[in-house]
Write a protein that holds these residues in place. Structure first.
Motif, PDB file in Angstrom:
ATOM      1  N   VAL A  38       4.258 -11.449   3.109  1.00 41.23           N
ATOM      2  CA  VAL A  38       3.264 -10.984   2.153  1.00 41.23           C
ATOM      3  C   VAL A  38       3.848 -11.114   0.758  1.00 41.23           C
ATOM      4  CG1 VAL A  38       1.913  -9.011   1.368  1.00 41.23           C
ATOM      5  CG2 VAL A  38       2.270  -9.371   3.806  1.00 41.23           C
ATOM      6  N   GLY A  39       3.149 -11.818  -0.067  1.00 42.69           N
ATOM      7  CA  GLY A  39       3.565 -11.956  -1.462  1.00 42.69           C
ATOM      8  C   GLY A  39       2.743 -11.033  -2.332  1.00 42.69           C
ATOM      9  N   ARG A  40       2.746 -11.334  -3.590  1.00 45.24           N
ATOM     10  CA  ARG A  40       1.930 -10.554  -4.514  1.00 45.24           C
ATOM     11  C   ARG A  40       0.469 -10.962  -4.367  1.00 45.24           C
ATOM     12  NH1 ARG A  40       4.444 -11.065 -10.288  1.00 45.24           N
ATOM     13  NH2 ARG A  40       3.892 -13.195  -9.848  1.00 45.24           N
ATOM     14  N   TRP A  41      -0.425 -10.049  -4.755  1.00 48.81           N
ATOM     15  CA  TRP A  41      -1.847 -10.347  -4.714  1.00 48.81           C
ATOM     16  C   TRP A  41      -2.113 -11.512  -5.670  1.00 48.81           C
ATOM     17  CZ3 TRP A  41      -5.333  -8.914  -1.307  1.00 48.81           C
ATOM     18  CH2 TRP A  41      -6.680  -9.144  -1.579  1.00 48.81           C
ATOM     19  N   PRO A  42      -2.868 -12.532  -5.242  1.00 47.51           N
ATOM     20  CA  PRO A  42      -3.098 -13.699  -6.089  1.00 47.51           C
ATOM     21  C   PRO A  42      -4.028 -13.378  -7.261  1.00 47.51           C
ATOM     22  CG  PRO A  42      -4.357 -13.863  -4.074  1.00 47.51           C
ATOM     23  CD  PRO A  42      -3.490 -12.650  -3.934  1.00 47.51           C
ATOM     24  N   ALA A  43      -4.038 -14.274  -8.217  1.00 53.08           N
ATOM     25  CA  ALA A  43      -4.926 -14.134  -9.378  1.00 53.08           C
ATOM     26  C   ALA A  43      -6.381 -14.120  -8.899  1.00 53.08           C
ATOM     27  CB  ALA A  43      -4.700 -15.294 -10.332  1.00 53.08           C
ATOM     28  N   PRO A  44      -7.271 -13.472  -9.634  1.00 47.74           N
ATOM     29  CA  PRO A  44      -8.677 -13.374  -9.220  1.00 47.74           C
ATOM     30  C   PRO A  44      -9.356 -14.722  -8.982  1.00 47.74           C
ATOM     31  CG  PRO A  44      -8.254 -11.888 -11.046  1.00 47.74           C
ATOM     32  CD  PRO A  44      -7.016 -12.720 -10.864  1.00 47.74           C
ATOM     33  N   ASP A  45      -8.945 -15.753  -9.690  1.00 52.23           N
ATOM     34  CA  ASP A  45      -9.577 -17.058  -9.521  1.00 52.23           C
ATOM     35  C   ASP A  45      -8.840 -17.965  -8.529  1.00 52.23           C
ATOM     36  OD1 ASP A  45      -7.393 -17.329 -11.170  1.00 52.23           O
ATOM     37  OD2 ASP A  45      -8.352 -18.756 -12.529  1.00 52.23           O
ATOM     38  N   ALA A  46      -7.796 -17.466  -7.889  1.00 52.89           N
ATOM     39  CA  ALA A  46      -7.051 -18.259  -6.903  1.00 52.89           C
ATOM     40  C   ALA A  46      -7.920 -18.496  -5.669  1.00 52.89           C
ATOM     41  CB  ALA A  46      -5.769 -17.550  -6.508  1.00 52.89           C
ATOM     42  N   GLU A  47      -7.793 -19.692  -5.091  1.00 52.66           N
ATOM     43  CA  GLU A  47      -8.591 -20.041  -3.919  1.00 52.66           C
ATOM     44  C   GLU A  47      -7.894 -19.725  -2.605  1.00 52.66           C
ATOM     45  OE1 GLU A  47     -10.049 -24.008  -4.176  1.00 52.66           O
ATOM     46  OE2 GLU A  47     -10.848 -23.719  -6.182  1.00 52.66           O
ATOM     47  N   SER A  48      -6.664 -19.256  -2.642  1.00 53.22           N
ATOM     48  CA  SER A  48      -5.947 -18.915  -1.420  1.00 53.22           C
ATOM     49  C   SER A  48      -4.901 -17.852  -1.747  1.00 53.22           C
ATOM     50  CB  SER A  48      -5.283 -20.161  -0.821  1.00 53.22           C
ATOM     51  OG  SER A  48      -4.314 -20.660  -1.704  1.00 53.22           O
ATOM     52  N   GLY A  49      -4.187 -17.411  -0.712  1.00 57.83           N
ATOM     53  CA  GLY A  49      -3.098 -16.468  -0.929  1.00 57.83           C
ATOM     54  C   GLY A  49      -3.402 -15.037  -0.536  1.00 57.83           C
ATOM     55  N   ARG A  50      -4.580 -14.779   0.025  1.00 54.07           N
ATOM     56  CA  ARG A  50      -4.955 -13.411   0.386  1.00 54.07           C
ATOM     57  C   ARG A  50      -4.809 -13.106   1.876  1.00 54.07           C
ATOM     58  NH1 ARG A  50      -8.130 -15.399  -3.436  1.00 54.07           N
ATOM     59  NH2 ARG A  50      -8.389 -14.198  -5.341  1.00 54.07           N
ATOM     60  N   GLY A  51      -4.578 -14.120   2.699  1.00 54.81           N
ATOM     61  CA  GLY A  51      -4.601 -13.966   4.145  1.00 54.81           C
ATOM     62  C   GLY A  51      -3.684 -12.890   4.684  1.00 54.81           C
ATOM     63  N   LEU A  52      -2.390 -12.991   4.422  1.00 47.65           N
ATOM     64  CA  LEU A  52      -1.455 -12.003   4.963  1.00 47.65           C
ATOM     65  C   LEU A  52      -1.589 -10.649   4.283  1.00 47.65           C
ATOM     66  CD1 LEU A  52       1.776 -14.017   5.714  1.00 47.65           C
ATOM     67  CD2 LEU A  52       0.119 -13.067   7.317  1.00 47.65           C
ATOM     68  N   VAL A  53      -2.075 -10.629   3.041  1.00 51.92           N
ATOM     69  CA  VAL A  53      -2.334  -9.344   2.388  1.00 51.92           C
ATOM     70  C   VAL A  53      -3.427  -8.610   3.153  1.00 51.92           C
ATOM     71  CG1 VAL A  53      -3.109  -8.233   0.255  1.00 51.92           C
ATOM     72  CG2 VAL A  53      -1.582 -10.198   0.132  1.00 51.92           C
ATOM     73  N   LEU A  54      -4.470  -9.336   3.576  1.00 51.47           N
ATOM     74  CA  LEU A  54      -5.541  -8.731   4.366  1.00 51.47           C
ATOM     75  C   LEU A  54      -5.047  -8.295   5.744  1.00 51.47           C
ATOM     76  CD1 LEU A  54      -8.460 -11.152   3.454  1.00 51.47           C
ATOM     77  CD2 LEU A  54      -8.186  -8.770   2.729  1.00 51.47           C
ATOM     78  N   VAL A  55      -4.260  -9.153   6.383  1.00 49.24           N
ATOM     79  CA  VAL A  55      -3.697  -8.797   7.694  1.00 49.24           C
ATOM     80  C   VAL A  55      -2.860  -7.524   7.561  1.00 49.24           C
ATOM     81  CG1 VAL A  55      -2.097  -9.525   9.514  1.00 49.24           C
ATOM     82  CG2 VAL A  55      -3.770 -11.149   8.591  1.00 49.24           C
ATOM     83  N   ASP A  56      -2.034  -7.459   6.531  1.00 52.87           N
ATOM     84  CA  ASP A  56      -1.182  -6.293   6.304  1.00 52.87           C
ATOM     85  C   ASP A  56      -2.016  -5.030   6.092  1.00 52.87           C
ATOM     86  OD1 ASP A  56       1.555  -5.262   5.869  1.00 52.87           O
ATOM     87  OD2 ASP A  56       0.828  -4.897   3.827  1.00 52.87           O
ATOM     88  N   ALA A  57      -3.143  -5.159   5.412  1.00 52.05           N
ATOM     89  CA  ALA A  57      -4.000  -4.003   5.148  1.00 52.05           C
ATOM     90  C   ALA A  57      -4.752  -3.548   6.402  1.00 52.05           C
ATOM     91  CB  ALA A  57      -4.995  -4.336   4.042  1.00 52.05           C
ATOM     92  N   LEU A  58      -5.123  -4.468   7.263  1.00 50.48           N
ATOM     93  CA  LEU A  58      -5.931  -4.135   8.438  1.00 50.48           C
ATOM     94  C   LEU A  58      -5.108  -3.710   9.654  1.00 50.48           C
ATOM     95  CD1 LEU A  58      -8.560  -7.021   8.358  1.00 50.48           C
ATOM     96  CD2 LEU A  58      -8.977  -4.592   7.898  1.00 50.48           C
ATOM     97  N   ALA A  59      -3.995  -4.361   9.878  1.00 45.54           N
ATOM     98  CA  ALA A  59      -3.236  -4.172  11.118  1.00 45.54           C
ATOM     99  C   ALA A  59      -2.412  -2.890  11.100  1.00 45.54           C
ATOM    100  CB  ALA A  59      -2.323  -5.375  11.355  1.00 45.54           C
ATOM    101  N   ALA A  60      -2.317  -2.251  12.263  1.00 44.07           N
ATOM    102  CA  ALA A  60      -1.425  -1.101  12.413  1.00 44.07           C
ATOM    103  C   ALA A  60       0.022  -1.566  12.346  1.00 44.07           C
ATOM    104  CB  ALA A  60      -1.700  -0.395  13.736  1.00 44.07           C
ATOM    105  N   ALA A  61       0.263  -2.775  12.826  1.00 47.79           N
ATOM    106  CA  ALA A  61       1.596  -3.387  12.794  1.00 47.79           C
ATOM    107  C   ALA A  61       1.410  -4.890  12.865  1.00 47.79           C
ATOM    108  CB  ALA A  61       2.431  -2.914  13.976  1.00 47.79           C
ATOM    109  N   TRP A  62       2.325  -5.619  12.223  1.00 45.48           N
ATOM    110  CA  TRP A  62       2.322  -7.068  12.353  1.00 45.48           C
ATOM    111  C   TRP A  62       3.728  -7.584  12.054  1.00 45.48           C
ATOM    112  CZ3 TRP A  62       3.272 -10.998   8.797  1.00 45.48           C
ATOM    113  CH2 TRP A  62       3.393 -10.613   7.471  1.00 45.48           C
ATOM    114  N   GLY A  63       4.017  -8.778  12.543  1.00 41.74           N
ATOM    115  CA  GLY A  63       5.320  -9.355  12.290  1.00 41.74           C
ATOM    116  C   GLY A  63       5.383 -10.785  12.782  1.00 41.74           C
ATOM    117  N   VAL A  64       6.501 -11.412  12.499  1.00 41.22           N
ATOM    118  CA  VAL A  64       6.739 -12.799  12.879  1.00 41.22           C
ATOM    119  C   VAL A  64       7.823 -12.805  13.951  1.00 41.22           C
ATOM    120  CG1 VAL A  64       7.389 -15.095  12.071  1.00 41.22           C
ATOM    121  CG2 VAL A  64       6.147 -13.528  10.536  1.00 41.22           C
ATOM    122  N   VAL A  65       7.532 -13.478  15.053  1.00 39.63           N
ATOM    123  CA  VAL A  65       8.455 -13.537  16.183  1.00 39.63           C
ATOM    124  C   VAL A  65       8.795 -15.001  16.443  1.00 39.63           C
ATOM    125  CG1 VAL A  65       8.745 -13.003  18.632  1.00 39.63           C
ATOM    126  CG2 VAL A  65       7.349 -11.499  17.189  1.00 39.63           C
TER     127      VAL A  65
END
Length: 133
Positions: free
Chosen positions: A86-113
């Motif tokens: 998860v990086g920083r939240w992207p600029a408002p006009d960015a077309e990508s970069g929100r995916g893992l931020v959303l996963v992090d907000a929704l999931a009780a737990a997540w990680g890379v294995v």
């Protein structure tokens, strides 16, 4: 005799943008109704990342969904060697970069294995039943 656990649902999709919608549809088809929106969104984001960053050519993306320990778990695997974070939240006009931020907000737990033979799995879990149900 022990109770037989629920078997995971498993799909393999081509590394193509059209697979994102198919993955979301597959997850919604097996998930409890209360988790359709959240699991569908997590599947979309993780499969999108796998297709964009973890595959090339004829690679496949694997999607697994299973209930365990009071959660519904979802894993998306690809052969890439990058480690999503998860990086920083992207600029408002960015077309990508929100995916893992959303996963992090929704999931009780997540990680890379790491996978034993090649690549990685990004695993996310949602509490079931959801809070307040």
């Amino acid at each position: 005799m022990p109770e037989i656990p629920v078997l995971p649902a498993v799909w393999r999709f081509p590394a193509h943008p059209a697979s994102v919608g198919r993955a979301r549809h597959a997850v919604v088809g097996v998930a409890p109704r209360q988790l359709h929106d959240e699991l569908g969104l997590i599947a979309s984001e993780l499969v999108t990342n796998a297709v964009r960053h973890g595959t090339r050519g004829d690679d496949l993306v694997e999607l697994v969904v299973w209930p365990a320990d009071g959660h519904y778990w979802l894993a998306v695997s690809d052969p890439g060697d990058g480690k999503p974070s998860v990086g920083r939240w992207p600029a408002p006009d960015a077309e990508s970069g929100r995916g893992l931020v959303l996963v992090d907000a929704l999931a009780a737990a997540w990680g890379v294995v790491p996978r034993a033979y090649r690549g990685k799995s990004v695993v996310a879990g949602l509490v079931f039943p959801p809070a307040g149900m």
